[in-house]
Design an enzyme around this catalytic site. Structure first.
Site, PDB file in Angstrom:
ATOM      1  N   HIS A 355       0.624  -1.418   0.060  1.00  0.00           N
ATOM      2  CA  HIS A 355       0.103  -0.145  -0.084  1.00  0.00           C
ATOM      3  C   HIS A 355       0.821   1.296   0.110  1.00  0.00           C
ATOM      4  O   HIS A 355       0.078   2.410  -0.023  1.00  0.00           O
ATOM      5  CB  HIS A 355      -1.001   0.024   1.317  1.00  0.00           C
ATOM      6  CG  HIS A 355      -2.316  -0.880   1.113  1.00  0.00           C
ATOM      7  ND1 HIS A 355      -3.368  -0.411   0.323  1.00  0.00           N
ATOM      8  CD2 HIS A 355      -2.375  -2.094   1.182  1.00  0.00           C
ATOM      9  CE1 HIS A 355      -4.116  -1.211   0.215  1.00  0.00           C
ATOM     10  NE2 HIS A 355      -3.674  -2.412   0.853  1.00  0.00           N
ATOM     11  N   LYS A 543      -8.827  14.270   3.987  1.00  0.00           N
ATOM     12  CA  LYS A 543      -8.078  13.203   4.045  1.00  0.00           C
ATOM     13  C   LYS A 543      -7.245  13.310   5.217  1.00  0.00           C
ATOM     14  O   LYS A 543      -6.888  14.321   6.003  1.00  0.00           O
ATOM     15  CB  LYS A 543      -7.367  12.924   2.607  1.00  0.00           C
ATOM     16  CG  LYS A 543      -6.648  14.261   2.344  1.00  0.00           C
ATOM     17  CD  LYS A 543      -5.866  14.533   1.106  1.00  0.00           C
ATOM     18  CE  LYS A 543      -6.847  14.221  -0.226  1.00  0.00           C
ATOM     19  NZ  LYS A 543      -6.869  13.161  -0.815  1.00  0.00           N
ATOM     20  N   ARG A 544      -6.334  12.364   5.772  1.00  0.00           N
ATOM     21  CA  ARG A 544      -5.436  12.648   6.619  1.00  0.00           C
ATOM     22  C   ARG A 544      -4.544  13.715   6.308  1.00  0.00           C
ATOM     23  O   ARG A 544      -4.134  13.973   5.195  1.00  0.00           O
ATOM     24  CB  ARG A 544      -4.520  11.028   6.916  1.00  0.00           C
ATOM     25  CG  ARG A 544      -5.432  10.035   7.552  1.00  0.00           C
ATOM     26  CD  ARG A 544      -5.813  10.474   8.927  1.00  0.00           C
ATOM     27  NE  ARG A 544      -4.936  10.515   9.997  1.00  0.00           N
ATOM     28  CZ  ARG A 544      -4.561   9.837  10.708  1.00  0.00           C
ATOM     29  NH1 ARG A 544      -5.527   8.591  11.054  1.00  0.00           N
ATOM     30  NH2 ARG A 544      -3.715   9.689  11.716  1.00  0.00           N
ATOM     31  N   LYS A 549       0.643  14.647   1.053  1.00  0.00           N
ATOM     32  CA  LYS A 549      -0.796  15.030   0.837  1.00  0.00           C
ATOM     33  C   LYS A 549      -0.822  16.535   0.435  1.00  0.00           C
ATOM     34  O   LYS A 549      -1.783  17.031  -0.324  1.00  0.00           O
ATOM     35  CB  LYS A 549      -1.793  14.400   1.550  1.00  0.00           C
ATOM     36  CG  LYS A 549      -1.886  12.936   1.495  1.00  0.00           C
ATOM     37  CD  LYS A 549      -2.908  12.695   2.567  1.00  0.00           C
ATOM     38  CE  LYS A 549      -3.149  11.149   2.777  1.00  0.00           C
ATOM     39  NZ  LYS A 549      -3.920  10.345   1.677  1.00  0.00           N
ATOM     40  N   THR A 651      -8.450   6.855  -2.289  1.00  0.00           N
ATOM     41  CA  THR A 651      -9.940   6.287  -2.806  1.00  0.00           C
ATOM     42  C   THR A 651     -10.679   7.540  -2.566  1.00  0.00           C
ATOM     43  O   THR A 651     -12.028   7.606  -3.238  1.00  0.00           O
ATOM     44  CB  THR A 651     -10.166   5.261  -1.905  1.00  0.00           C
ATOM     45  OG1 THR A 651      -9.920   5.422  -0.556  1.00  0.00           O
ATOM     46  CG2 THR A 651      -9.726   3.960  -2.268  1.00  0.00           C
ATOM     47  N   LYS A 655     -14.515   8.535  -4.511  1.00  0.00           N
ATOM     48  CA  LYS A 655     -15.657   9.094  -4.046  1.00  0.00           C
ATOM     49  C   LYS A 655     -16.489  10.546  -4.751  1.00  0.00           C
ATOM     50  O   LYS A 655     -17.529  10.574  -4.738  1.00  0.00           O
ATOM     51  CB  LYS A 655     -15.722   9.160  -2.536  1.00  0.00           C
ATOM     52  CG  LYS A 655     -15.270   7.746  -1.965  1.00  0.00           C
ATOM     53  CD  LYS A 655     -14.785   8.227  -0.614  1.00  0.00           C
ATOM     54  CE  LYS A 655     -14.061   7.003   0.155  1.00  0.00           C
ATOM     55  NZ  LYS A 655     -13.343   7.312   1.638  1.00  0.00           N
TER      56      LYS A 655
HETATM   57  C1  LIG Z   1     -12.060   7.576   1.710  1.00  0.00           C
HETATM   58  C2  LIG Z   1     -11.706   8.018   3.042  1.00  0.00           C
HETATM   59  C3  LIG Z   1     -10.238   8.063   3.433  1.00  0.00           C
HETATM   60  C4  LIG Z   1      -9.205   8.178   2.078  1.00  0.00           C
HETATM   61  O1  LIG Z   1      -9.168   9.389   1.640  1.00  0.00           O
HETATM   62  P1  LIG Z   1      -7.811   9.745   0.651  1.00  0.00           P
HETATM   63  O2  LIG Z   1      -8.206  11.222   0.180  1.00  0.00           O
HETATM   64  O3  LIG Z   1      -7.807   8.648  -0.478  1.00  0.00           O
HETATM   65  O4  LIG Z   1      -6.743   9.675   1.315  1.00  0.00           O
HETATM   66  C5  LIG Z   1     -10.048   8.438   4.735  1.00  0.00           C
HETATM   67  N1  LIG Z   1     -10.870   8.580   5.611  1.00  0.00           N
HETATM   68  C6  LIG Z   1     -12.098   8.490   5.554  1.00  0.00           C
HETATM   69  C7  LIG Z   1     -13.217   8.686   6.395  1.00  0.00           C
HETATM   70  C8  LIG Z   1     -12.745   8.364   4.200  1.00  0.00           C
HETATM   71  O5  LIG Z   1     -14.029   8.042   3.973  1.00  0.00           O
END
Ligand SMILES: *Cc1c(COP(=O)(O)O)cnc(C)c1O
Length: 833
Positions: A355, A543-544, A549, A651, A655
């Site tokens: 990953h 995101k984190r 990032k 991911t 979304k």
């Molecule tokens: C999808 C999701 C992530 C991953 O987000 P990235 O933008 O791909 O880092 C992290 N936290 C939550 C709550 C999510 O639903």
């Protein structure tokens, strides 16, 4: 099941009475939620048993997906959706005067994950059940999930996430399936008929108790299992004896140290702290999981010789990689197999997903720590290493350095990724670029040795939670426009392309987006007393918080935009709301400072009368799955701006696309495949690409000095970090200032100009409404490729060699093979075993 509302209402009232001893008038929302969940579980249990019986009778190959995190979010909505009774139930409750959303609000998020990794695992469970695949999850039942985030004075404060406070109605404790996990002790050998037999003595025993959660397939009567393990003291008598001897502290020490194993999720994303408790957690669930798999297999088949034909174990990231030596231990020590057969079975059973390529995230354990905690497992790992290196030596005689680089134990550490690769028949990356980087860079020595093991499986998301559940209005519009087949076969969303330029369709799409934005605006107003303009552009980065990032790049651009508006308050700027959300690991200094920086910027921008609300900055506190379900449907712009080569896939990007937001992003991870799918005109790409970034790294990075001196915009925002521009202690943000000047590891300043241009494009395109909404619709239409149903069909067919198991009456029109209809998806690599 519930065939009509009247039946449902009667059962619900009855359940409320028997469970809580209350009637509809008296019961609280919490009690109503619990009664509803408990009522549903009665029906789920029936179907769960049937599914298990079918699997056992048919002798189907079982897939076990091991992951140290499962970020499930709430279950009520998705369970009702997948059971096919969500509308019926909502309407029936309304007739009883009960607001469904209020009941849903009583359920805490199951936050047993940090971010992308855990959410991916949760999406896959949904897809496995919905594809009738006999696939189950295996993880840890943490007492405390990821911390709750509070923002106080602009800083992140962490509060414990006591998600089990009111119990978990979606789980069943299975005492009858308890197993024992052994730590420490010493290994004794003895010679039995010329064979060395290993036995562990004086070990600490821990009881692993499984809690099973049903994973319900979409309207297909399939209920799979997520098995989460809880650690408990193995010997209750130990405590009493110690108490009797007056050793109170020792007795409670033992209990506490055992309970600590499943107490709390480590809050790091893409970072390994190397703590011994973490290693305990890893062996704990690896051992418990493998034991329960072998037990089930033996109950059915009476022997382990056919294990690899009937079981696939998937190692999601390296945290569960101890399943490899653990299975070897069971096969050799308990079942009496010879090494060669045990190794054959193990490698044919195991497969591994990598990953990340971030060095700080690659797990390695000090040998001393490892040996002491897991002495028998260490001997096995050592032997695996010896044999693996010997094979390498055969192929590359004399190449010491090459062999040292792939060794499982080297430089005083056990290298978990090396163990996972050596012990698996398949190794996959999570996006085309990421897999390429593994093959050509990070893992190239493994790739050269066994190229047939490597393959790509681009991540996916479940469109059930992320569209049907999170954005029901858009889902309805899609169905009324192209029919319902997309629900079972998301690639059918392609039929939307021809409506992208249709003014009446655009109008309906726009109305739904507007409604979602107003819902979010109201929620922020009600919960945080933040006022935002629902007619502004919603530009969202959630995101984190992580340096790679690049939330800081977003921040520097907003500062620049602010500066331009200060210079010329009449500047023609389309009002925009910049929304950030995300948690920082508690020990990650720069990430926590980033949160303070965003909140301080918000203070400056939002209060300045010159800005006249043209730009707003909001930090959305406590980002989690439920919050994501509210934020993403309301987004116009999706910020996906990592340093190219660093984000394995992502991911979140998928979304947003599924919900019709336009991506501004770098050519990294899944963004590359998103841009290929939607076409250049429906995405806004900027910045260095991965090849350029990697080239810079090869030559010791780049010099930000030139950028600073050649671009006055960069120089200005950089100075503002330390010159009193922000109403904070002057040194508050010096860390960023110094880092950007001396070693801008993530190319923030280097990509600044390109990002500013890209943001200008966002505004221009947004102003042409017909163009903008066509972009949005093309994004939705192209998003079927990123359904986790597609991803999982690939895993099933190419890695696990599993065919879907069709049960129940409501057969879906979708089968994994239908994805492979010629031309539908490009370039499906064939993987050999
Ligand atoms: C999808 C999701 C992530 C991953 O987000 P990235 O933008 O791909 O880092 C992290 N936290 C939550 C709550 C999510 O639903």
């Amino acid at each position: 099941m519930f065939t009509n509302k009247e039946k449902f209402k009667a059962s619900f009232a009855e359940k409320l009475m028997t469970l809580c001893g209350k009637d509809l008038l008296e019961a609280t929302n919490l009690e109503k939620y619990q009664a509803l969940a408990s009522l549903l579980m009665e029906h789920i249990n029936r179907q769960w048993l049937k599914t298990n019986q079918e699997y056992t009778e048919n002798g189907d190959k079982q897939i076990y997906y091991f992951c140290i995190e499962f970020l499930l979010g709430r279950m009520l909505g998705s369970n009702l959706l997948n059971m096919g009774i969500k509308d019926l139930c909502e309407e029936a409750l309304a007739e009883l005067g009960i607001n469904f959303a209020a009941l849903q609000g009583e359920e805490p998020d199951a936050g047993l994950g940090n971010g992308g990794l855990g959410r991916l695992a949760a999406c896959y469970l949904d897809s496995m059940a919905s594809l009738h695949l006999p696939g189950h999850g295996c993880g840890i039942r943490y007492d405390y999930g990821l911390f709750e985030q509070k923002i106080i004075d602009g800083y992140q404060v962490e509060l414990p996430d006591d998600w089990l406070k009111h119990g978990n109605p979606w789980e069943v404790r299975r005492d009858d399936r308890t197993v024992e996990v052994k730590f420490g002790g010493k290994v004794c050998t003895e010679n039995q008929d010329g064979k060395t037999v290993y036995r562990l003595e004086d070990y600490d025993a821990v009881k692993a108790v499984p809690y099973d959660m049903p994973m319900i397939g979409f309207k297909n009567h399939t209920v799979n299992t997520l098995r989460l393990w809880k650690a408990e003291p193995a010997r209750s008598d130990f405590d009493f004896n110690a108490f009797n001897r007056g050793e109170y502290l020792k007795a409670t020490d033992y209990k506490n140290s055992v309970a600590a194993i499943s107490r709390v999720l480590y809050p790091n994303d893409n970072f390994e702290a190397g703590q011994i408790l973490r290693l305990k957690q890893e062996y704990f669930f690896a051992s418990a999981g493998v034991q329960s798999i072998v037990n089930r297999h033996k109950r059915k088949f009476g022997s382990v010789h056919n294990l690899a034909e009937k079981v696939a174990i998937h190692i999601n990231d390296t945290h569960p990689a101890l399943v490899i030596p653990e299975l070897m231990r069971l096969l050799i020590d308990e079942e009496g197999l010879f090494w060669e057969e045990a190794w054959q079975i193990t490698t044919r059973t195991m497969s591994y997903t990598n990953h990340t390529v971030l060095p700080e995230a690659l797990e390695k354990w000090p040998i001393d720590m490892f040996k002491k905690l897991l002495p028998r497992i260490f001997i096995l790992v050592h032997e695996i290493n010896e044999r693996f290196c010997a094979c390498m030596w055969d192929q590359y005689p004399g190449e010491w350095q090459r062999i040292r680089d792939v060794a499982i134990t080297a430089d005083g550490f056990v290298h978990m990724a090396h163990l996972a690769i050596a012990g698996s028949h398949s190794v996959n990356g999570v996006a085309e670029l990421h897999t390429k980087i593994l093959e050509k860079e990070t893992m190239h020595k493994f790739y050269d040795f066994s190229p047939h093991k490597f393959n790509n499986k681009t991540n996916g998301i479940t469109h059930r939670r992320w569209l049907l559940l999170a954005n029901p209005d858009l889902a309805r519009l899609v169905t009324s426009t192209i029919g319902h087949t997309w629900v079972h076969c998301p690639s059918e969303l392609e039929n939307l392309h021809k409506f992208a330029e249709d003014p009446s369709f655009q109008e309906q799409f726009a109305a739904i987006k507007q409604k979602n934005k107003e819902k979010l605006a109201k929620w922020l107003q009600d919960n945080y007393v933040v006022k935002i303009d629902p007619h502004s552009i919603f530009d969202i980065q959630i995101k984190r918080i992580h340096a790679y990032k690049r939330q800081t790049l977003n921040v520097l651009h907003i500062m620049h935009l602010y500066n331009r508006l200060k210079e010329n308050p009449n500047l023609d700027v389309t009002p925009r709301t910049f929304i950030f959300g995300g948690k920082a690991a508690p020990g990650y200094y720069d990430a926590k400072k980033t949160i303070k920086l965003i909140n301080t910027l918000a203070e400056v921008v939002n209060r300045d009368p010159d800005i006249r609300d043209k730009i707003k900055v909001v930090f959305a506190e406590n980002y989690n799955v439920s919050f994501a379900e509210l934020l993403i449907p309301a987004a116009d712009v999706s910020e996906q701006i990592p340093t190219a080569s660093k984000e394995a896939c992502g991911t979140g990007n998928m979304k947003f696309m599924l919900n019709g937001a336009v991506t501004i992003g770098t050519l990294d991870g899944g963004n590359i495949e998103i841009s290929k799918a939607v076409g250049d005109e429906n995405i806004i790409i900027f910045g260095l690409n991965a090849r350029e970034v990697i080239n810079f790294y090869r030559h010791g990075g780049y010099s930000s000095w030139e950028v600073i001196h050649n671009d006055v915009r960069v120089k200005t925002v950089l100075e503002q970090l330390v010159n009193g521009f922000f109403p904070v202690v002057r040194e508050e943000f010096r860390n960023f200032y110094e880092a950007f000047r001396h070693y801008d590891e993530f190319f923030v300043l280097r990509d600044f100009a390109s990002y500013v241009d890209a943001q200008k494009q966002v505004q221009e395109k947004y102003r042409d409404k017909a163009k903008w909404f066509s972009m949005c619709v093309h994004n939705v239409a192209s998003s079927g490729l990123f359904s986790s149903d597609r991803t999982f069909s690939e895993y099933a067919l190419e890695i696990w060699n599993v065919k879907p198991n069709i049960i129940g009456e409501a057969l879906p029109v979708f089968s994994p093979e239908s994805l492979f209809v010629a031309g539908r998806y490009p370039e499906m690599p064939y993987v050999q075993h």
